[in-house]
Design a protein around this motif. Structure first.
Motif, PDB file in Angstrom:
ATOM      1  N   THR A  39      16.601 -15.994 -14.414  1.00 39.04           N
ATOM      2  CA  THR A  39      16.013 -14.845 -14.138  1.00 39.04           C
ATOM      3  C   THR A  39      15.727 -13.741 -15.162  1.00 39.04           C
ATOM      4  O   THR A  39      14.819 -13.342 -15.493  1.00 39.04           O
ATOM      5  CB  THR A  39      16.991 -13.968 -13.872  1.00 39.04           C
ATOM      6  OG1 THR A  39      18.162 -14.766 -12.286  1.00 39.04           O
ATOM      7  CG2 THR A  39      16.912 -12.618 -13.068  1.00 39.04           C
ATOM      8  N   VAL A  40      16.533 -14.117 -16.853  1.00 35.71           N
ATOM      9  CA  VAL A  40      15.722 -13.610 -17.989  1.00 35.71           C
ATOM     10  C   VAL A  40      14.799 -14.443 -18.604  1.00 35.71           C
ATOM     11  O   VAL A  40      13.578 -13.515 -18.957  1.00 35.71           O
ATOM     12  CB  VAL A  40      17.505 -13.849 -18.886  1.00 35.71           C
ATOM     13  CG1 VAL A  40      16.760 -13.377 -20.645  1.00 35.71           C
ATOM     14  CG2 VAL A  40      18.459 -12.828 -18.658  1.00 35.71           C
ATOM     15  N   GLY A  56       6.366 -21.120 -22.900  1.00 34.90           N
ATOM     16  CA  GLY A  56       6.203 -20.408 -23.626  1.00 34.90           C
ATOM     17  C   GLY A  56       7.489 -19.335 -24.144  1.00 34.90           C
ATOM     18  O   GLY A  56       7.992 -19.386 -24.814  1.00 34.90           O
ATOM     19  N   VAL A  57       7.759 -19.360 -23.112  1.00 36.83           N
ATOM     20  CA  VAL A  57       9.036 -18.308 -23.713  1.00 36.83           C
ATOM     21  C   VAL A  57      10.124 -19.090 -24.028  1.00 36.83           C
ATOM     22  O   VAL A  57      10.776 -19.025 -24.984  1.00 36.83           O
ATOM     23  CB  VAL A  57       9.551 -17.749 -21.952  1.00 36.83           C
ATOM     24  CG1 VAL A  57      10.787 -17.371 -22.092  1.00 36.83           C
ATOM     25  CG2 VAL A  57       8.545 -16.738 -21.553  1.00 36.83           C
ATOM     26  N   VAL A  58      10.125 -20.010 -23.531  1.00 30.33           N
ATOM     27  CA  VAL A  58      12.084 -21.171 -23.597  1.00 30.33           C
ATOM     28  C   VAL A  58      11.146 -22.026 -25.152  1.00 30.33           C
ATOM     29  O   VAL A  58      12.089 -21.847 -26.008  1.00 30.33           O
ATOM     30  CB  VAL A  58      11.673 -22.483 -22.925  1.00 30.33           C
ATOM     31  CG1 VAL A  58      12.856 -23.086 -23.529  1.00 30.33           C
ATOM     32  CG2 VAL A  58      12.448 -21.784 -21.668  1.00 30.33           C
ATOM     33  N   ALA A  95      22.416  -9.273 -10.506  1.00 29.42           N
ATOM     34  CA  ALA A  95      23.354  -8.580 -11.403  1.00 29.42           C
ATOM     35  C   ALA A  95      22.554  -8.589 -12.312  1.00 29.42           C
ATOM     36  O   ALA A  95      22.535  -7.335 -13.329  1.00 29.42           O
ATOM     37  CB  ALA A  95      24.591  -8.860 -11.541  1.00 29.42           C
ATOM     38  N   VAL A  96      21.892  -9.356 -12.988  1.00 24.49           N
ATOM     39  CA  VAL A  96      20.897  -9.293 -14.121  1.00 24.49           C
ATOM     40  C   VAL A  96      19.424  -8.179 -14.132  1.00 24.49           C
ATOM     41  O   VAL A  96      19.351  -7.588 -15.077  1.00 24.49           O
ATOM     42  CB  VAL A  96      19.834 -10.881 -14.372  1.00 24.49           C
ATOM     43  CG1 VAL A  96      18.948 -10.379 -15.493  1.00 24.49           C
ATOM     44  CG2 VAL A  96      20.959 -12.127 -14.699  1.00 24.49           C
ATOM     45  N   GLY A  97      19.036  -7.926 -12.958  1.00 23.03           N
ATOM     46  CA  GLY A  97      17.931  -6.830 -12.662  1.00 23.03           C
ATOM     47  C   GLY A  97      16.745  -7.444 -13.339  1.00 23.03           C
ATOM     48  O   GLY A  97      16.563  -8.206 -13.810  1.00 23.03           O
ATOM     49  N   ARG A  98      16.747  -6.191 -14.537  1.00 20.64           N
ATOM     50  CA  ARG A  98      15.210  -6.497 -15.652  1.00 20.64           C
ATOM     51  C   ARG A  98      15.793  -6.785 -16.807  1.00 20.64           C
ATOM     52  O   ARG A  98      15.059  -7.118 -18.325  1.00 20.64           O
ATOM     53  CB  ARG A  98      14.933  -5.004 -15.752  1.00 20.64           C
ATOM     54  CG  ARG A  98      13.976  -4.666 -14.365  1.00 20.64           C
ATOM     55  CD  ARG A  98      13.595  -3.463 -14.700  1.00 20.64           C
ATOM     56  NE  ARG A  98      14.805  -2.162 -14.655  1.00 20.64           N
ATOM     57  CZ  ARG A  98      14.503  -1.101 -15.214  1.00 20.64           C
ATOM     58  NH1 ARG A  98      12.893  -0.778 -15.040  1.00 20.64           N
ATOM     59  NH2 ARG A  98      15.201  -0.367 -15.102  1.00 20.64           N
ATOM     60  N   ALA A  99      17.219  -6.832 -16.656  1.00 19.31           N
ATOM     61  CA  ALA A  99      17.543  -7.559 -18.241  1.00 19.31           C
ATOM     62  C   ALA A  99      17.001  -8.738 -18.773  1.00 19.31           C
ATOM     63  O   ALA A  99      16.503  -9.801 -18.256  1.00 19.31           O
ATOM     64  CB  ALA A  99      18.984  -7.875 -18.158  1.00 19.31           C
ATOM     65  N   MET A 100      16.555  -9.351 -20.593  1.00 19.53           N
ATOM     66  CA  MET A 100      15.957 -10.072 -21.004  1.00 19.53           C
ATOM     67  C   MET A 100      16.536 -10.525 -21.722  1.00 19.53           C
ATOM     68  O   MET A 100      16.093 -11.493 -22.780  1.00 19.53           O
ATOM     69  CB  MET A 100      14.310  -9.013 -21.319  1.00 19.53           C
ATOM     70  CG  MET A 100      13.692  -8.965 -20.627  1.00 19.53           C
ATOM     71  SD  MET A 100      11.575  -8.622 -21.033  1.00 19.53           S
ATOM     72  CE  MET A 100      12.049  -7.296 -21.799  1.00 19.53           C
ATOM     73  N   PHE A 101      18.050  -9.837 -22.111  1.00 18.42           N
ATOM     74  CA  PHE A 101      18.853 -10.162 -23.536  1.00 18.42           C
ATOM     75  C   PHE A 101      19.770 -11.418 -22.720  1.00 18.42           C
ATOM     76  O   PHE A 101      20.819 -10.455 -21.955  1.00 18.42           O
ATOM     77  CB  PHE A 101      18.882  -9.890 -24.816  1.00 18.42           C
ATOM     78  CG  PHE A 101      17.017  -8.637 -24.743  1.00 18.42           C
ATOM     79  CD1 PHE A 101      16.830  -9.440 -26.112  1.00 18.42           C
ATOM     80  CD2 PHE A 101      17.203  -7.991 -24.133  1.00 18.42           C
ATOM     81  CE1 PHE A 101      15.758  -8.913 -26.525  1.00 18.42           C
ATOM     82  CE2 PHE A 101      15.418  -7.186 -24.647  1.00 18.42           C
ATOM     83  CZ  PHE A 101      15.187  -7.872 -25.125  1.00 18.42           C
ATOM     84  N   PHE A 102      20.565 -12.046 -24.033  1.00 23.95           N
ATOM     85  CA  PHE A 102      22.100 -12.529 -23.177  1.00 23.95           C
ATOM     86  C   PHE A 102      22.709 -13.242 -24.574  1.00 23.95           C
ATOM     87  O   PHE A 102      21.928 -13.646 -25.378  1.00 23.95           O
ATOM     88  CB  PHE A 102      22.044 -13.343 -22.123  1.00 23.95           C
ATOM     89  CG  PHE A 102      21.626 -14.901 -22.391  1.00 23.95           C
ATOM     90  CD1 PHE A 102      21.704 -15.883 -22.839  1.00 23.95           C
ATOM     91  CD2 PHE A 102      20.265 -14.798 -21.880  1.00 23.95           C
ATOM     92  CE1 PHE A 102      21.558 -17.201 -22.578  1.00 23.95           C
ATOM     93  CE2 PHE A 102      19.485 -16.064 -22.132  1.00 23.95           C
ATOM     94  CZ  PHE A 102      20.233 -17.105 -22.927  1.00 23.95           C
ATOM     95  N   HIS A 103      23.803 -13.343 -24.872  1.00 21.44           N
ATOM     96  CA  HIS A 103      24.710 -14.085 -25.557  1.00 21.44           C
ATOM     97  C   HIS A 103      25.857 -14.464 -25.400  1.00 21.44           C
ATOM     98  O   HIS A 103      26.330 -14.239 -24.045  1.00 21.44           O
ATOM     99  CB  HIS A 103      25.119 -13.310 -26.675  1.00 21.44           C
ATOM    100  CG  HIS A 103      25.636 -11.885 -26.465  1.00 21.44           C
ATOM    101  ND1 HIS A 103      27.090 -11.486 -26.383  1.00 21.44           N
ATOM    102  CD2 HIS A 103      25.280 -10.167 -26.572  1.00 21.44           C
ATOM    103  CE1 HIS A 103      27.644 -10.837 -26.362  1.00 21.44           C
ATOM    104  NE2 HIS A 103      27.045  -9.539 -26.479  1.00 21.44           N
TER     105      HIS A 103
END
Length: 237
Positions: A39-40, A56-58, A95-103
């Protein structure tokens, strides 16, 4: 050389790139965690701030795990491939929604703009916000409360009732205190209950059964001195 070229992002399909990022960035037995990572990736691709393709993103430098597009995969690859297909068909982790980050979950950073939304597959997912108000601890507490996205709610009325019935040294010994009950959705709220121990059972006193109910009186037994028949005749009895 052919094997080397096949590992370049431009030569991979979106499905393979998505499978790889899910495999290397999440718990390899957690479908929810893989779905969250996917989703991110899709959020970044559609944001206009990152490359416009999955590969390209990955393949961006220093964004995902080192060797994400080159290392060999092992156990867990099948689940990652299955989940990648789901995401590419429009599937999302809600639950991720519009999130674009994680750690990695449990790590902390000295930034005030990290608004956490969920924890899945060993990762903590977050949005960057100026008004960030949700910490990893908040998310963990919400999800531990039933995965319903709600923190337990303690209404002020129930707090007041609990305050009134708090046991003390002066409380009668036969008072029984029961914990407040959080109602199921749709049911009436319960603010706490107090019950009394049952009264002891007391046998009723004997009554004169031949008299009408309104005229019944308690009869106490009377002990008479012994008499013979001659005494009864002489007394006129």
């Amino acid at each position: 050389m052919l094997a080397s070229c096949a590992r370049q992002p431009t030569m991979m399909s979106a499905e393979e790139c998505m499978t790889r990022v899910m495999y290397f960035e999440s718990n390899r037995s957690s479908e929810a965690g893989m779905l969250a990572v996917g989703t991110v990736v899709m959020n970044r691709m559609k944001s206009g701030k990152y490359p416009k393709t999955v590969c390209g993103v990955v393949g961006q430098k220093k964004q995902f795990a080192p060797g994400v597009l080159s290392k060999p995969m092992g156990a867990g690859r099948a689940l990652a491939a299955k989940t990648a297909k789901l995401v590419l068909k429009g599937g999302k982790h809600p639950a991720v929604g519009r999130a674009m980050f994680f750690h990695t979950a449990g790590y902390s950073y000295p930034y005030s703009n990290m608004h956490y939304v969920t924890i899945a597959g060993g990762n903590a997912f977050y949005e960057k916000r100026k008004d960030a108000t949700s910490s990893q601890a908040d998310v963990a507490r919400r999800e531990a409360a039933g995965r319903a996205g709600r923190l337990p709610y303690d209404p002020p009325q129930r707090q007041a009732v609990r305050q009134e019935i708090r046991p003390s040294s002066e409380a009668p010994a036969d008072l029984v205190f029961e914990p407040a009950v959080i109602p199921e959705p749709g049911s009436q709220p319960v603010f706490g209950r107090v019950t009394l121990a049952p009264d002891p059972v007391v046998e009723p006193a004997p009554v004169h059964r031949s008299a009408p109910a309104a005229a019944r009186v308690r009869v106490s037994p009377v002990l008479l001195d012994p008499m013979n028949i001659e005494d009864v005749i002489r007394s006129g009895g």
